[in-house]
Write an enzyme that holds these catalytic residues in place. Structure first.
Site, mmCIF file in Angstrom:
data_model
loop_
_atom_site.group_PDB
_atom_site.id
_atom_site.type_symbol
_atom_site.label_atom_id
_atom_site.label_comp_id
_atom_site.label_asym_id
_atom_site.label_seq_id
_atom_site.Cartn_x
_atom_site.Cartn_y
_atom_site.Cartn_z
ATOM 1 N N GLU A 45 33.104 19.480 -26.750
ATOM 2 C CA GLU A 45 33.201 19.506 -25.333
ATOM 3 C C GLU A 45 34.935 19.294 -24.784
ATOM 4 O OE1 GLU A 45 30.508 18.138 -21.366
ATOM 5 O OE2 GLU A 45 30.057 17.659 -23.765
ATOM 6 N N LYS A 114 29.250 23.788 -16.252
ATOM 7 C CA LYS A 114 28.061 22.930 -17.062
ATOM 8 C C LYS A 114 26.810 22.084 -15.912
ATOM 9 C CE LYS A 114 27.262 18.681 -19.714
ATOM 10 N NZ LYS A 114 28.225 17.307 -19.939
ATOM 11 N N CYS A 175 25.941 20.800 -24.213
ATOM 12 C CA CYS A 175 25.574 18.474 -24.079
ATOM 13 C C CYS A 175 24.457 18.015 -24.229
ATOM 14 C CB CYS A 175 26.215 17.565 -23.669
ATOM 15 S SG CYS A 175 26.799 16.002 -24.652
ATOM 16 N N SER A 359 36.585 -17.723 -39.558
ATOM 17 C CA SER A 359 35.795 -18.907 -40.029
ATOM 18 C C SER A 359 35.350 -19.307 -40.865
ATOM 19 C CB SER A 359 35.032 -19.142 -38.612
ATOM 20 O OG SER A 359 33.624 -17.931 -38.624
#
Length: 709
Positions: A45, A114, A175, A359
């Site tokens: 896309e 789309k 999509c 850490s």
């Protein structure tokens, strides 16, 4: 022998607004597809612009440059003899659309906009594009003059139509349209469309691929047909990592699957398919009745056949066989997704490496291990001869092509680009210092071990000089306000120290550039606000900011064996602690005690709040059922109210949250994903009072049941 066709889909690592690079990657994918005998190729896309352009989609330049790039594709040698499905934005009648442009031999056949937009979670497509609402309808689109000169066309169809070749029919599903209840593939298949394409910009989320895979398989399981899925792969400029996994599915079975995680820029998946298999599956009577009454799409003619007679006459060439679907475990997803994202960010930011405050706890350990995984991926890619990875590795390390440098050892490469630092104070333990040092040695990072007590003391002395007051820790008789302030001094000074070291360590080592500072706050800490604003969680990027503590523990257990790092065992058994308060005979600071809730409980709170959209009362009622076997109703109420109180008073911290790799559906990231207020009435008086009334009723009912027994 049937009608054999070879088709191609791909995953491309496109980059927002990188028109030159995106063009090169698109052409390379077409070249590879053609080399493998494919006659039809689809791409991701918005492949020309990159998916993540965001508000740049509102700019005229984006549309101008998209047409310029498409002009290069139309006139390229790679495109000759191919039917191509290309993604780009198109403006029609002053309306902006997210489109597929179908081209063949220097002609544009169709522009397909789309129809259903992704507009929740990480997606804001309706901010930039308008959905095409005229189903099965086309209009005439007037081409830019520069394209007219190439194609000889003045107008082309734009809208909801299909492409008819001499031997088959092709339709588009984009999509989000796959995820909608009434998906286009249903009507397309009933109208005789045999090949359905889906070009996507779908991001990685832990355990998400199963959902996507099942939907894609289901699209052709009962309807029949060929389904080609293309996806963006990589970080194209934001928190998301698009996880590729291009697919070719025939009648519900997978015949081609690409990698889900890769640091390569171009991956092409091809398969040879017999069209007769689709026609055979669709021969049932009931389907025929539905198909005969379905509305038709306009068919745009492509003057070509996808099938090749040479394939059909050659008995040695057979259709691609069905293959089992491959899934990574969540632990593998954590080791690969954020690692690929880090590599994209590093090579594209033109910096010289990473700096991580180490850490000795599991969060910074997980971050460091992900960097180690990235180094492994780079070395593996270089070993395969990937020219782009080799060039990027040389750029990051400051090596010229003349030196011939190629990373061959992950530890050696880490020593060049990864810098760690243990920033100890009087409140730090020997155990965490030793764990940090051993982990750095195992990974190969350039490690600095320092004590910052003099800097902390100077800040405290300055405050005392100005105010005449000397704050004390709770262990030394101070109030909670003093205790918290003294912890925050240490945490914020670590951020300042991290940035000065990140800027100057390459100079110390005689190398150019500066370093990206990595954060290491997990999603549960962010949700609860259990970190200091502008402390060492404030960094340039954070690869674990959307991963839970529980998943990080599982990842470390996996990496201990998969990466042969025995040192990780000690991190798994260490109690999570900030080490900001003095250690006494009777007290050692522990995260879960400080928070008043466990990390597992925080994960549950996070999912209910974000994924299931629960307010305080709804969350309480759900947890009464979920936790009834381990907690009293009143205890559940206390925990829920405590969570929402601290969530509320700390929500402002999300506005400055370090950009983090998105991996979890309950991420509290205020900046893009979790659009909730940051100023709350933290008393939640109406909601909490209703919880209290419900507790009273439930406890009375429980007492009555006990009496009856």
């Amino acid at each position: 022998m049937g009608h054999l066709i070879t088709v191609a889909t791909c995953s491309l690592n496109q980059w927002a607004l990188d028109f030159k690079g995106n063009l090169a990657r698109t052409l390379e994918s077409i070249r590879i597809a053609k080399e493998r005998g494919a006659t039809f190729r689809i791409g991701p896309e918005l492949e020309i612009t990159g998916y993540g352009c965001a508000d740049h989609f509102l700019e005229g330049d984006t549309y101008l440059h998209s047409w310029e790039v498409l002009g290069h594709i139309l006139t390229s040698k790679e495109a000759e003899g191919m039917l191509l499905d290309i993604g780009m934005p198109v403006m029609h009648k002053n309306v902006k659309y997210n489109c597929r442009v179908i081209i063949q031999d220097s002609k544009i056949l169709l522009i397909r906009p789309k129809m259903f937009m992704a507009n929740d979670g990480n997606y804001r497509e309706l901010r930039w594009f308008t959905p095409w609402s005229k189903q099965k309808t086309t209009e005439e689109y007037y081409l830019p003059r520069m394209i007219q000169k190439i194609t000889g066309q003045i107008t082309v169809p734009i809208g909801d139509a299909v492409i008819a070749t001499h031997d088959t029919c092709i339709g588009v599903e984009m999509c989000e349209e796959l995820f909608t209840p009434n998906s286009p593939h249903i009507g397309l298949s009933l109208d005789g469309v045999e090949i359905i394409t889906n070009s996507s910009g779908s991001h990685h989320e832990l355990r998400k691929l199963h959902t996507r895979m099942e939907l894609i398989k289901e699209a052709t399981l009962k309807s029949g047909g060929i389904y080609l899925y293309a996806n963006q792969q990589g970080c194209d400029g934001d928190r998301l990592y698009y996880d590729g996994c291009a697919l070719i599915v025939v009648n519900g079975a997978v015949v081609g699957q690409g990698s889900q995680f890769s640091i390569g820029d171009v991956e092409v998946v091809t398969a040879t398919i017999d069209l007769e298999d689709i026609r055979s599956l669709r021969s049932s009577c009931s389907r025929g009745i539905q198909a005969a009454s379905s509305a038709s799409y306009r068919r745009i003619q492509a003057n070509m056949a996808l099938s090749d007679g040479r394939l059909e006459d050659n008995p040695a060439i057979v259709p691609t066989v069905i293959r089992p679907v491959f899934y990574h475990t969540p632990e593998e997803e954590i080791s690969l997704g954020p690692a690929c994202w880090l590599w994209d960010y590093l090579r594209r930011s033109k910096t010289s490496g990473f700096f991580l405050p180490l850490s000795g706890g599991i969060d910074s350990c997980a971050t460091a291990t992900i960097v180690a995984s990235m180094c492994r991926l780079v070395v593996q890619s270089c070993a395969k001869g990937d020219k782009q990875t080799i060039a990027d590795a040389r750029q990051v390390t400051g090596e010229s092509a003349e030196t011939g440098y190629i990373p061959t050892d992950p530890q050696e490469f880490a020593g060049r680009i990864f810098h760690t630092c243990y920033m100890g104070t009087a409140n730090s333990s020997a155990d965490t210092r030793a764990r940090a040092k051993e982990l750095a040695e195992t990974i190969g990072s350039y490690h600095v071990d320092l004590n910052m007590d003099t800097v902390v003391a100077a800040m405290q002395a300055l405050f005392t000089l100005v105010t005449g007051k000397t704050p004390a820790f709770r262990a030394h008789g101070g109030s909670n306000v003093e205790n918290l302030a003294l912890q925050n001094i240490q945490a914020r000074l670590r951020m300042v120290i991290a940035y000065i070291f990140a800027q100057l360590l390459p100079w110390v080592r005689g190398r150019p550039g500066s370093l990206l500072v990595l954060g290491s706050a997990n999603v549960d800490e962010c949700l609860r606000g259990y970190f200091t604003k502008y402390d060492c969680s404030s960094a340039d990027i954070n690869p674990i900011g959307s991963i839970s503590k529980a998943d990080l523990r599982r990842f470390i257990a996996y990496a201990q064996l998969a990466f042969n790092m025995p040192v990780l065992e000690s991190f798994l058994h260490a109690t999570p602690t900030a080490e900001l308060e003095p250690i006494t005979e009777n007290y050692v600071q522990a995260d879960e005690v400080d928070m008043g809730m466990t990390y597992d409980e925080l994960t549950e709170f996070g999912r209910l709040r974000k994924v299931y959209k629960c307010g305080p009362y709804n969350m309480f009622t759900k947890l009464v059922h979920l936790w009834s076997d381990k907690l009293e109703v009143s205890e559940i109420a206390v925990k829920v109210k405590r969570f929402f109180f601290y969530y509320s008073i700390n929500r402002h911290k999300m506005t400055t949250l370090t950009p983090a790799y998105h991996a979890e559906s309950y991420s509290p990231d205020d900046n893009r994903f979790d659009l909730r207020p940051f100023l709350y009435n933290a008393s939640w008086s109406w909601q909490f009072e209703k919880i209290d009334r419900t507790v009273f009723v439930l406890e009375k009912e429980q007492e009555e049941l006990k009496r009856q027994k």
